[in-house]
Design an enzyme around this catalytic site. Structure first.
Site: not given
Ligand SMILES: CC(C)(COP(=O)(O)OP(=O)(O)OC[C@H]1O[C@@H](n2cnc3c(N)ncnc32)[C@H](O)[C@@H]1OP(=O)(O)O)[C@@H](O)C(=O)NCCC(=O)NCCS
Length: 209
Positions: A138-140
């Site tokens: 997922d993000h980052d």
């Protein structure tokens, strides 16, 4: 990818990579094996062992694909990558057409992103990393060099996975957790706390085992 590639290794991981290379339209010059006892494998010529690669397939004319698999900290896989890089070879990234990768994600040299994998915005994927079949990042998320995220693992946002770690099949890592260098997350674990460098964690919730 303009240059033909040589695939280093001939096990199950090589089989999957060769299928993706075919889908990507990459020319495969051959396969190198530790013990080259056959002339052909999976329909491709076996060109010898790693010494034959160094002697007969110059770095300016061929790229490499690291087909050494890893279950646990990626020692052999890392050695192959570093030894050939030190001799001037470059490693091709292998990305299945069905992988979904956010446009701002940074993907390192020789990264391998398998069928159905998802990489969301803001991620950094290091060199020689495997994001295996249907793994979700997922993000980052920051994924260090030589990490293997095994099949179906789920990595939530803002996780950091340090160099050489192995994230087992079907495991889940919740948001903001850090996974230490060369650590091992067992298959099916649910990681809710940071993992120390070199540790093995198992179970739900994951504990050092
Ligand atoms: C964690 C792991 C490395 C341990 O392997 P191992 O050292 O050979 O361990 P064993 O199979 O001998 O099991 C030792 C003990 O740990 C337990 N165990 C092993 N793996 C476990 C796991 N993932 N979760 C919970 N317990 C586990 C076993 O039940 C056993 O317990 P017992 O002593 O009470 O009977 C391995 O089981 C694992 O999860 N590997 C990841 C595989 C994977 O993700 N493959 C994907 C390839 S793409």
């Amino acid at each position: 990818m303009e240059l033909p590639v040589i695939v280093l290794g001939g096990g199950g991981h090589a089989k999957v990579l060769l299928d993706i290379l075919r889908l990507m339209g990459v020319k495969v010059a051959g396969i190198s094996l530790v013990e080259p006892t056959v002339d052909k494998l999976y329909g491709y010529p076996v060109i010898g062992d790693d010494t034959d690669v160094l002697e007969r397939y110059p770095a300016r004319e061929f790229m490499l694909v690291n087909a050494v698999g890893s279950i646990g900290p990626a020692v052999g896989r890392r050695d192959v990558y570093e030894q050939f890089r030190a001799r001037g070879y470059r490693f091709a990234s292998v990305i299945h057409p069905s992988a979904i990768i956010a446009s701002d994600s940074l993907i390192g040299e020789g990264a391998q992103i398998m069928a159905g994998a998802i990489i969301q915005p803001g991620c950094q994927i290091g060199d020689n990393v495997i994001i295996n079949t249907k793994a979700s990042i997922d993000h980052d998320v920051i994924v260090g060099h030589h990490v293997h995220v095994a099949v179906g693992a789920t990595i939530a946002g803002c996780v950091r996975i340090d160099e050489g770690a192995f994230i087992g099949a079907g495991s889940t890592i919740i948001q903001n957790v850090s996974i230490g260098t060369n650590s091992l997350v067992g298959a099916g674990a649910v990681v809710i706390r940071d993992v120390r460098a070199g540790a093995t964690v198992l179970g739900v919730p994951a504990k050092e085992g």
